[in-house]
Every structure is written in structure tokens, then in C-alpha cells.
Motif scaffolding. Sequence first.
Motif, PDB file in Angstrom:
ATOM      1  N   CYS A 142     -12.416   9.603  26.279  1.00  0.00           N
ATOM      2  CA  CYS A 142     -12.173   9.682  24.840  1.00  0.00           C
ATOM      3  C   CYS A 142     -13.144   8.815  24.051  1.00  0.00           C
ATOM      4  CB  CYS A 142     -10.738   9.297  24.521  1.00  0.00           C
ATOM      5  SG  CYS A 142      -9.566  10.311  25.407  1.00  0.00           S
ATOM      6  N   LEU A 143     -13.316   7.551  24.449  1.00  0.00           N
ATOM      7  CA  LEU A 143     -14.251   6.702  23.711  1.00  0.00           C
ATOM      8  C   LEU A 143     -15.692   7.024  24.095  1.00  0.00           C
ATOM      9  CD1 LEU A 143     -12.574   3.170  23.798  1.00  0.00           C
ATOM     10  CD2 LEU A 143     -12.441   4.890  22.010  1.00  0.00           C
ATOM     11  N   GLY A 144     -15.943   7.208  25.399  1.00  0.00           N
ATOM     12  CA  GLY A 144     -17.304   7.480  25.851  1.00  0.00           C
ATOM     13  C   GLY A 144     -17.695   8.940  25.707  1.00  0.00           C
ATOM     14  N   GLU A 145     -16.698   9.803  25.425  1.00  0.00           N
ATOM     15  CA  GLU A 145     -16.926  11.231  25.208  1.00  0.00           C
ATOM     16  C   GLU A 145     -17.617  11.924  26.376  1.00  0.00           C
ATOM     17  OE1 GLU A 145     -17.993  12.596  21.435  1.00  0.00           O
ATOM     18  OE2 GLU A 145     -16.315  11.505  20.552  1.00  0.00           O
ATOM     19  N   LEU A 146     -17.237  11.549  27.586  1.00  0.00           N
ATOM     20  CA  LEU A 146     -17.686  12.307  28.745  1.00  0.00           C
ATOM     21  C   LEU A 146     -16.752  13.496  28.897  1.00  0.00           C
ATOM     22  CD1 LEU A 146     -19.338  12.527  31.422  1.00  0.00           C
ATOM     23  CD2 LEU A 146     -17.585  11.145  32.483  1.00  0.00           C
ATOM     24  N   ASP A 147     -17.306  14.616  29.380  1.00  0.00           N
ATOM     25  CA  ASP A 147     -16.480  15.803  29.571  1.00  0.00           C
ATOM     26  C   ASP A 147     -15.381  15.512  30.600  1.00  0.00           C
ATOM     27  OD1 ASP A 147     -17.061  18.593  28.495  1.00  0.00           O
ATOM     28  OD2 ASP A 147     -16.281  18.953  30.518  1.00  0.00           O
ATOM     29  N   ALA A 148     -14.139  15.884  30.266  1.00  0.00           N
ATOM     30  CA  ALA A 148     -13.025  15.562  31.174  1.00  0.00           C
ATOM     31  C   ALA A 148     -13.207  16.236  32.533  1.00  0.00           C
ATOM     32  CB  ALA A 148     -11.708  15.985  30.542  1.00  0.00           C
ATOM     33  N   ASP A 149     -13.743  17.480  32.533  1.00  0.00           N
ATOM     34  CA  ASP A 149     -13.965  18.182  33.801  1.00  0.00           C
ATOM     35  C   ASP A 149     -14.895  17.379  34.710  1.00  0.00           C
ATOM     36  OD1 ASP A 149     -12.482  20.138  32.807  1.00  0.00           O
ATOM     37  OD2 ASP A 149     -14.114  21.556  32.436  1.00  0.00           O
ATOM     38  N   HIS A 150     -15.976  16.867  34.085  1.00  0.00           N
ATOM     39  CA  HIS A 150     -16.943  16.106  34.872  1.00  0.00           C
ATOM     40  C   HIS A 150     -16.296  14.859  35.454  1.00  0.00           C
ATOM     41  CE1 HIS A 150     -20.493  17.925  32.454  1.00  0.00           C
ATOM     42  NE2 HIS A 150     -19.897  18.786  33.256  1.00  0.00           N
ATOM     43  N   SER A 191     -20.876   4.093  31.746  1.00  0.00           N
ATOM     44  CA  SER A 191     -21.189   3.751  30.362  1.00  0.00           C
ATOM     45  C   SER A 191     -22.333   2.748  30.267  1.00  0.00           C
ATOM     46  CB  SER A 191     -19.948   3.181  29.675  1.00  0.00           C
ATOM     47  OG  SER A 191     -19.620   1.950  30.258  1.00  0.00           O
ATOM     48  N   THR A 192     -22.796   2.235  31.401  1.00  0.00           N
ATOM     49  CA  THR A 192     -23.830   1.202  31.354  1.00  0.00           C
ATOM     50  C   THR A 192     -25.094   1.723  32.017  1.00  0.00           C
ATOM     51  OG1 THR A 192     -22.012  -0.283  31.768  1.00  0.00           O
ATOM     52  CG2 THR A 192     -24.182  -1.251  31.684  1.00  0.00           C
ATOM     53  N   MET A 193     -26.194   1.671  31.276  1.00  0.00           N
ATOM     54  CA  MET A 193     -27.456   2.135  31.846  1.00  0.00           C
ATOM     55  C   MET A 193     -27.931   1.167  32.926  1.00  0.00           C
ATOM     56  SD  MET A 193     -29.279   3.316  28.380  1.00  0.00           S
ATOM     57  CE  MET A 193     -28.212   2.564  27.190  1.00  0.00           C
ATOM     58  N   SER A 194     -28.613   1.717  33.930  1.00  0.00           N
ATOM     59  CA  SER A 194     -28.963   0.891  35.081  1.00  0.00           C
ATOM     60  C   SER A 194     -29.814  -0.311  34.704  1.00  0.00           C
ATOM     61  CB  SER A 194     -29.693   1.730  36.116  1.00  0.00           C
ATOM     62  OG  SER A 194     -28.867   2.783  36.507  1.00  0.00           O
ATOM     63  N   ASN A 195     -30.772  -0.111  33.785  1.00  0.00           N
ATOM     64  CA  ASN A 195     -31.635  -1.248  33.470  1.00  0.00           C
ATOM     65  C   ASN A 195     -30.845  -2.370  32.804  1.00  0.00           C
ATOM     66  OD1 ASN A 195     -31.353   0.413  31.261  1.00  0.00           O
ATOM     67  ND2 ASN A 195     -33.245  -0.327  30.318  1.00  0.00           N
ATOM     68  N   GLU A 196     -29.751  -1.998  32.120  1.00  0.00           N
ATOM     69  CA  GLU A 196     -28.903  -3.040  31.552  1.00  0.00           C
ATOM     70  C   GLU A 196     -28.158  -3.794  32.651  1.00  0.00           C
ATOM     71  OE1 GLU A 196     -27.892  -1.425  27.112  1.00  0.00           O
ATOM     72  OE2 GLU A 196     -26.473  -0.994  28.712  1.00  0.00           O
ATOM     73  N   ILE A 197     -27.763  -3.059  33.692  1.00  0.00           N
ATOM     74  CA  ILE A 197     -27.098  -3.730  34.822  1.00  0.00           C
ATOM     75  C   ILE A 197     -28.053  -4.728  35.459  1.00  0.00           C
ATOM     76  CG2 ILE A 197     -26.046  -3.380  37.088  1.00  0.00           C
ATOM     77  CD1 ILE A 197     -25.021  -0.721  36.118  1.00  0.00           C
ATOM     78  N   PHE A 198     -29.333  -4.312  35.634  1.00  0.00           N
ATOM     79  CA  PHE A 198     -30.307  -5.241  36.218  1.00  0.00           C
ATOM     80  C   PHE A 198     -30.501  -6.444  35.305  1.00  0.00           C
ATOM     81  CE2 PHE A 198     -32.391  -1.095  37.760  1.00  0.00           C
ATOM     82  CZ  PHE A 198     -31.415  -0.947  38.716  1.00  0.00           C
ATOM     83  N   GLY A 199     -30.519  -6.185  33.998  1.00  0.00           N
ATOM     84  CA  GLY A 199     -30.677  -7.275  33.038  1.00  0.00           C
ATOM     85  C   GLY A 199     -29.547  -8.292  33.162  1.00  0.00           C
ATOM     86  N   SER A 213     -23.448   8.281  27.248  1.00  0.00           N
ATOM     87  CA  SER A 213     -22.143   7.751  26.869  1.00  0.00           C
ATOM     88  C   SER A 213     -22.152   7.242  25.433  1.00  0.00           C
ATOM     89  CB  SER A 213     -21.753   6.614  27.814  1.00  0.00           C
ATOM     90  OG  SER A 213     -20.584   6.021  27.355  1.00  0.00           O
ATOM     91  N   LYS A 214     -21.050   7.534  24.730  1.00  0.00           N
ATOM     92  CA  LYS A 214     -20.947   7.078  23.339  1.00  0.00           C
ATOM     93  C   LYS A 214     -20.645   5.580  23.264  1.00  0.00           C
ATOM     94  CE  LYS A 214     -21.273  10.853  20.679  1.00  0.00           C
ATOM     95  NZ  LYS A 214     -21.933  11.673  21.712  1.00  0.00           N
ATOM     96  N   ILE A 215     -20.198   4.993  24.372  1.00  0.00           N
ATOM     97  CA  ILE A 215     -19.993   3.547  24.324  1.00  0.00           C
ATOM     98  C   ILE A 215     -21.169   2.815  24.975  1.00  0.00           C
ATOM     99  CG2 ILE A 215     -17.485   3.510  24.112  1.00  0.00           C
ATOM    100  CD1 ILE A 215     -17.306   3.127  27.111  1.00  0.00           C
ATOM    101  N   GLY A 216     -22.298   3.513  25.053  1.00  0.00           N
ATOM    102  CA  GLY A 216     -23.509   2.887  25.561  1.00  0.00           C
ATOM    103  C   GLY A 216     -23.967   1.748  24.658  1.00  0.00           C
TER     104      GLY A 216
END
Lengths: 250, 312
Positions: free
Chosen positions: B102-110, B182-190, B59-62
Motif C-alpha cells: 500500500c505505501l510502497g505501491e508494489l503490485d499485490a500479485d508480485h 524498498s531500499t536500493m542496493s547502493n543505499e544498502i552498501f552506503g 518503490s514509492k517509499i524509496g
Amino acid sequence: MSTRLPKKQMWIVAASFAVAICFGIAPAANAMHIMEGYLPISLCVFWGVIALPFVIWGFFSIRKIVDNNRRTMPLLAMAGAFIFVISSLKIPSVTGSCSHMTGTGLGALLFGPAAVAVLGIIVLLFQAILLAHGGLTTIGANCFSMAIAGPFVSYGLYQLGKKLHWNKKVNIFIACTIGDLFTYCVTSFQMAWAHHSNVGFAKAMVTNMAVYAATQVPLAIIEGLISIVIILALENYATDEMKSLGFIEA
Amino acid sequence: MHYQYHVIYLLWLLPPLAVLIAGGIRKAWIHRHEEHHHHGFGHKHGEGTLSIDMYAYHSKIGSWNPKLKIGYGLLLLLICLISNDPYVSFGIIFYTFFVTVCLGELDADHYIGLLGIPLAFMIAGSIFILFNFSHTPFSNALVNIPTHWGYVIITPQTAKATVNLWCKAFGAISAMYMMSLSTMSNEIFGVLRDAHCPKLIIELMNMMYRFIFILMDTQHRMKNSAESRLGYTTFKRAIYSFGSTASNLFLVSMKRGTQFYDAMEARCYNGDLRFFEEKKPVTKQQLFWVIVPTAYFVLVWVMTFQGVNINV
């Protein structure tokens, strides 16, 4: 001019539609995770409060185990990961569609219901974040049905069967299948309770159970069969591990 | 009947929709020279990869502050649930689509494929809300469908409840996706650790998260080899193969668990895993994307509150 079909043919058409609808829904047999946003906020809190004592009890029992022997920590984590992976796998099913095990009944037999309550809530959190099965606000309700109610029934039935000296295979099958069915009943109850204002609770509950019975009853039986295969294989090949878990008397 | 309100209320959806469209055009313009890879519709899981986790890493908003993202995701979720207002829900659906795609630039299809995951649950779970059953037809019903046993009835109340539920559920799911995509799992644990979640639980989560990938990979290989040896050709064989794979997986996992402990202890593990965490400060731009929409959704809620709650 009448285009109406005779009654018997109408019946056949209706029945084939019903089957088609059941099979159409069957791809989501993991659908027993209550989705994000399905429950009103008051019930989210309510089920969370109901589940909390069990999770806290499980937490203390896990902490006792880990404090006694730190080596069990990675084993517990592995057990949790195992439950997650098992419950995220597509299992072979009659309809050829993708369905998932709950895995918690098996977990309860192997690791005990207290550990499963804690592992279950973590697994549910992972499922919500990583697989989008279930949700963050509904985690209390899901935890109660899948990680507490079902496993407790499975564990209780298994211990009962052991006391009564039932055949081991039959015992495992009954424990896992009934545990799974109980999970499904509790979830149906939770769903019907949340949205019964227009049709009445009894009607909502019956309809909902009928809708899910099409997928959940075969699934529970398959889960029971798979649990037998897994546990028998484990007893043959992993006797040491099973003894250290207390599943087989040393 | 106060349907005329709803036509005016629909105007509240225009700003989020405009933001979404503008974001989409901007994204298409930026990437106009790139080849579009079509990956096909739908999503897969349980086959050695976890797609949502992978998207979160790309994700671009990572780089946004994780506490802000998680807090904001939960805030939108709560607004959506508490307001129980379809206009707020739709606003959230459009806005989170904009943020993720749009901000995170994930493919719309996905993204649309991911939104399809809850669909089956919602269909099955709203049957008992939409339909009522009775031996006699209702006079106030929208539709009375005669069947052999009695009447299947849809009334305005049940239809309204179903529509409200669908809006609310998809709004809530989009809010959750905005966070988890947009949030990596280890950040969620943090973030959970900073929220004073017990250390034992965080430790378990960290380990489980890593073990999941190992087990999934192992399972994937086992399944492939069983399949290539015709292990899944009949139902009975499939049950047997699946069970054997799972028990084998359990064995491997228990063995590896002990091995990992040895390896960790050799590296001075004393019950405390520490991971490197990047410092991600909150910027003004991030705050803008959080505060302005929140204020807007609260405004929409206040303005449409009366009309939405009028009984049909």
C-alpha cells in the motif's frame, strides 16, 4: 465390503506418492539456503561466531593479494559476480525442474578457499537481498555450510587427488560432488539441530537428510559434471588466466 | 488446555489487518481509473533481470531515509525471532504487507509471488519437525498413520512447533522483504559503509553488484543462442551447453575485469569508488509508521507472552 487394496498395490501407491512428493519439492532444490526466520536467534549468533574467523582470515588474505597488486581487485569482484550468477542459474536437471548450483566448490578450486569465504558471504548477502534465497539472520549458518565447509572439503580433496595423481576429470568430479554433498550434510545438521526438541536429534537428522537426498544427490552429481566441463574448457581457452590464478603451474 | 485464550488473542491481529484493508481500499480508490495489467503469477529470476532489485527502484517509499528503513527492517526481524510469538509474527506479516503493497505501491500479485519463494524450503524443512516415527502408536498423538515400517505420528507438540515455525519464518521473511523491496542496493552498501564495514568489502560489493548485471545479461544471450541451436534438447547436451556457457562466461568476466580496471585507472581510480547519494531526511510521517507499529508489536508480545508459552 472391503475397499482396502492388497498390500502390493498399497505399496505401489505409496511409492508413487513418495516420488510425486519428491518431484513436487524438487523445484526448490536451491532450498539448501536456510531461510530467514528458520533458526532461533541463539543459533544464528552461534553459526555467525563459528563462521567469523574464516571470513576474517579470508579478508586478510584478500587484502594481502589486493595490496600486492591492485589489478586483482576487479578480478576478485568478477569472481564473486561469477559465483553469484552461476548459483542463480537454473541448471538442467533430471526432473525438468529448476535447480541451482552452489558454485562455491568450483570457486574454491579456482580461487582458493580463503577468497571464497569472503566472496561467499557477500554472495549470500546478495542472494538474500536480491533473490530472497537465504536470509540476513541465517547468513552465518549459510556461510558456514556453503562458503566454508563445502569449499574447504572440495579444495582439500582436489589437492589430495593432485598429490595422488588421480585422473583430472575424476578428481574435479569427486572434489565438487563431495563438497556439494558435504554442504548438504552440514545444512541438514544445522536444520536438525535447530528443531529436534520433539523427535530427538538423530531421528530429525535422518529424516531431514532423507527428504533432501532426493534432490541434492542428483544435483551434486550434475554439479560435478558441469564443473568438469567448465574447468576443462577453461584450461583450453583461458590458459593465461588460469596460470595467473595459480590453477595451472606456470 | 487453554485454547480459550487464543480466541481472545486473535483480537490483537485486528488492528494490523484493519490497517492493511484500509490501505488496500485507498490504493484501489486512487488507482481506480488505471488499467490493471496482469503480469501472471509467480516470479522469475536468473533470466537477465533481478525482480526484487527492480521493484526496489520503483518503490514509492524509496524516498524514505535508508538507515531508518534498514534499521526498522532488522528491528522487526529481531522482534519476530526473539518473541517467537505467532501473534506478533502475524501482526508483522499484515503490517509489512501494508507497507510494501500500500505505501510502497508494489503490485499485490508480485508480492504474493515473492512470498511463495520460501514455501518449498519451508515444506521440506518442516517435515522432520511435524512427523515423528515409531514402531508403536503414541497415546497422546493427534494422528497415528500406520505404514509398513511403523507409525508416522503427529503429536500436539510437533504440530505446535511447526505452526510456530511457519509463523515466525513468514514474519521474518516479510520483515526482510519490507527492507529489500524498498531500499536500493547502493543505499544498502552506503549504510554498511557508515556502519564501518571494511572499505575493501564495500568496494567489492559495489563492483560485484555492477558486474552481476553484466554477467547475467551476457549469460542470457549465450543461453538464448545455445537454445536456438538446439543446445538444450537432451540431458547430455544440456549439461554440455550449460558447462560451456558457464566457462565462456568466466572467460568473458575475467577479460572484462581487466578491461574495467584499465578504464577505471584511466579515470584516476585509487581504491575508492564514490557514488552520489541523495540526502533523504527522516520525516515525522516516516517516524509515525515506524514507532507506532513497533510499540504495538511489543505490546502484543507482552500481552500474549504467557498464553503462547503454555505447554500444550
